[in-house]
Enzyme design. Sequence first.
Site, PDB file in Angstrom:
ATOM      1  N   ARG A  10      -3.426   7.150 -14.925  1.00  0.00           N
ATOM      2  CA  ARG A  10      -2.269   7.564 -14.113  1.00  0.00           C
ATOM      3  C   ARG A  10      -1.010   7.582 -14.987  1.00  0.00           C
ATOM      4  O   ARG A  10      -0.115   8.414 -14.790  1.00  0.00           O
ATOM      5  CB  ARG A  10      -2.077   6.649 -12.905  1.00  0.00           C
ATOM      6  CG  ARG A  10      -1.751   5.206 -13.243  1.00  0.00           C
ATOM      7  CD  ARG A  10      -1.259   4.429 -12.043  1.00  0.00           C
ATOM      8  NE  ARG A  10      -1.046   3.024 -12.352  1.00  0.00           N
ATOM      9  CZ  ARG A  10      -0.305   2.210 -11.616  1.00  0.00           C
ATOM     10  NH1 ARG A  10       0.288   2.644 -10.530  1.00  0.00           N
ATOM     11  NH2 ARG A  10      -0.173   0.938 -11.953  1.00  0.00           N
ATOM     12  N   GLU A  58       1.349  14.164   3.346  1.00  0.00           N
ATOM     13  CA  GLU A  58       0.519  14.776   2.305  1.00  0.00           C
ATOM     14  C   GLU A  58       0.040  16.178   2.661  1.00  0.00           C
ATOM     15  O   GLU A  58      -0.030  17.058   1.797  1.00  0.00           O
ATOM     16  CB  GLU A  58      -0.673  13.868   1.998  1.00  0.00           C
ATOM     17  CG  GLU A  58      -0.309  12.555   1.330  1.00  0.00           C
ATOM     18  CD  GLU A  58       0.174  11.485   2.297  1.00  0.00           C
ATOM     19  OE1 GLU A  58       0.583  10.399   1.830  1.00  0.00           O
ATOM     20  OE2 GLU A  58       0.127  11.723   3.540  1.00  0.00           O
ATOM     21  N   PHE A  83      -5.392  10.012  -0.042  1.00  0.00           N
ATOM     22  CA  PHE A  83      -4.549  10.890   0.749  1.00  0.00           C
ATOM     23  C   PHE A  83      -4.706  12.355   0.330  1.00  0.00           C
ATOM     24  O   PHE A  83      -4.630  13.254   1.173  1.00  0.00           O
ATOM     25  CB  PHE A  83      -3.088  10.461   0.629  1.00  0.00           C
ATOM     26  CG  PHE A  83      -2.872   9.001   0.923  1.00  0.00           C
ATOM     27  CD1 PHE A  83      -3.579   8.365   1.941  1.00  0.00           C
ATOM     28  CD2 PHE A  83      -1.987   8.249   0.178  1.00  0.00           C
ATOM     29  CE1 PHE A  83      -3.384   7.019   2.212  1.00  0.00           C
ATOM     30  CE2 PHE A  83      -1.786   6.903   0.443  1.00  0.00           C
ATOM     31  CZ  PHE A  83      -2.485   6.286   1.458  1.00  0.00           C
ATOM     32  N   HIS A 109      -5.183   6.497  -8.367  1.00  0.00           N
ATOM     33  CA  HIS A 109      -5.692   5.342  -7.618  1.00  0.00           C
ATOM     34  C   HIS A 109      -7.044   5.643  -6.979  1.00  0.00           C
ATOM     35  O   HIS A 109      -7.294   5.310  -5.812  1.00  0.00           O
ATOM     36  CB  HIS A 109      -4.683   4.884  -6.569  1.00  0.00           C
ATOM     37  CG  HIS A 109      -3.416   4.331  -7.151  1.00  0.00           C
ATOM     38  ND1 HIS A 109      -2.522   5.117  -7.843  1.00  0.00           N
ATOM     39  CD2 HIS A 109      -2.904   3.076  -7.143  1.00  0.00           C
ATOM     40  CE1 HIS A 109      -1.508   4.380  -8.254  1.00  0.00           C
ATOM     41  NE2 HIS A 109      -1.714   3.129  -7.849  1.00  0.00           N
ATOM     42  N   ARG A 167      -6.081   3.554 -11.820  1.00  0.00           N
ATOM     43  CA  ARG A 167      -5.028   2.540 -11.918  1.00  0.00           C
ATOM     44  C   ARG A 167      -5.311   1.535 -13.035  1.00  0.00           C
ATOM     45  O   ARG A 167      -4.387   0.928 -13.585  1.00  0.00           O
ATOM     46  CB  ARG A 167      -4.952   1.806 -10.584  1.00  0.00           C
ATOM     47  CG  ARG A 167      -3.929   0.693 -10.493  1.00  0.00           C
ATOM     48  CD  ARG A 167      -4.087  -0.024  -9.162  1.00  0.00           C
ATOM     49  NE  ARG A 167      -2.989  -0.903  -8.828  1.00  0.00           N
ATOM     50  CZ  ARG A 167      -2.932  -1.632  -7.739  1.00  0.00           C
ATOM     51  NH1 ARG A 167      -3.918  -1.582  -6.859  1.00  0.00           N
ATOM     52  NH2 ARG A 167      -1.905  -2.416  -7.502  1.00  0.00           N
TER      53      ARG A 167
END
Length: 315
Positions: A10, A58, A83, A109, A167
């Site tokens: 990320r 989203e 999401f 994530h 992550r």
Amino acid sequence: MADSIKKATRDSYGEALVALAEEFPELVVLDADLSHATKTIGFSKAYPDRFFNCGIAEGNMMCVAAGLAAAGKTVFASTFAMFAAGRAFEQVRNSIGYPHLNVKIGATHAGISVGEDGASHQCCEDIALMRTIPGMTIINPADDAEAKKAIRAALEMKGPVYMRFGRLALPVVTDPDADFVIGKATELAAGTDVTLIATGLLVGEALKAAEMLKADGISARVLNMATIKPLDDAAVLKAAAETGCIVTAEEHTVIGGLGGAVAECVCAGRPVPVLRVGVEDIFGRSGPAAELLPLYGLCAENIAGKAKMAVGMKG
């Protein structure tokens, strides 16, 4: 590799967007009020007129991305995998996939390694969902070096791309100087008895498993499958023919992800035993990533164990 160079993909995502912005003036970035977590915060500060925070909405963000892409922009829409692939699936399918727009989804994530965020945020179904959308390219890089090359490759191609980032900080296990070609696997270790096909976080574990197998006299080939769709069918079928069995490894459910894609390819073209390492048909739980990964079998020991089983299944 040394711990000092560990980095979460990320972070690679955020850094790459800033690095590419001047070269690609049509690049714009959207985020769903998670820019500190998705690491697009750096882009927002460097290029505020090309960054849009769409809020905790989203589905709306994906529609905004579609509109900007239709107007000629190259759009990176950023949020958590849960999401991006889950909450906004309809908008991704109908507003981005169906018209085949130039939107790149930066999904951070992903997987069990989200850790303490728990089952609601540990998205292990996203690859399976995105694979069902016609024309959607899916990229799941293994480390910082590969992630940055993959982001450039995604930017340079036309059409929708789902990019999966983690992550957890990881060491670099790929060759930083190697070219990244969408749709092509890379061989990280040669072997003749079994092929380990891994993606993302599990690439490093597959390399460790190959070293473990040497003690048992088993020679394992390791393929890094950073692009899950389109799958490198030629590399998979070559591995099936030359080693006679395959083990797949992914930080994703065993249903519909890399393992499913490889099994479909092998079944149609060169039937051999294919065993899958991934999250079984269960939800995750809250806990430190370092403890959750082996708990769910996402580790070198489990990959090596499955490899021994696969070798024993060969005719």
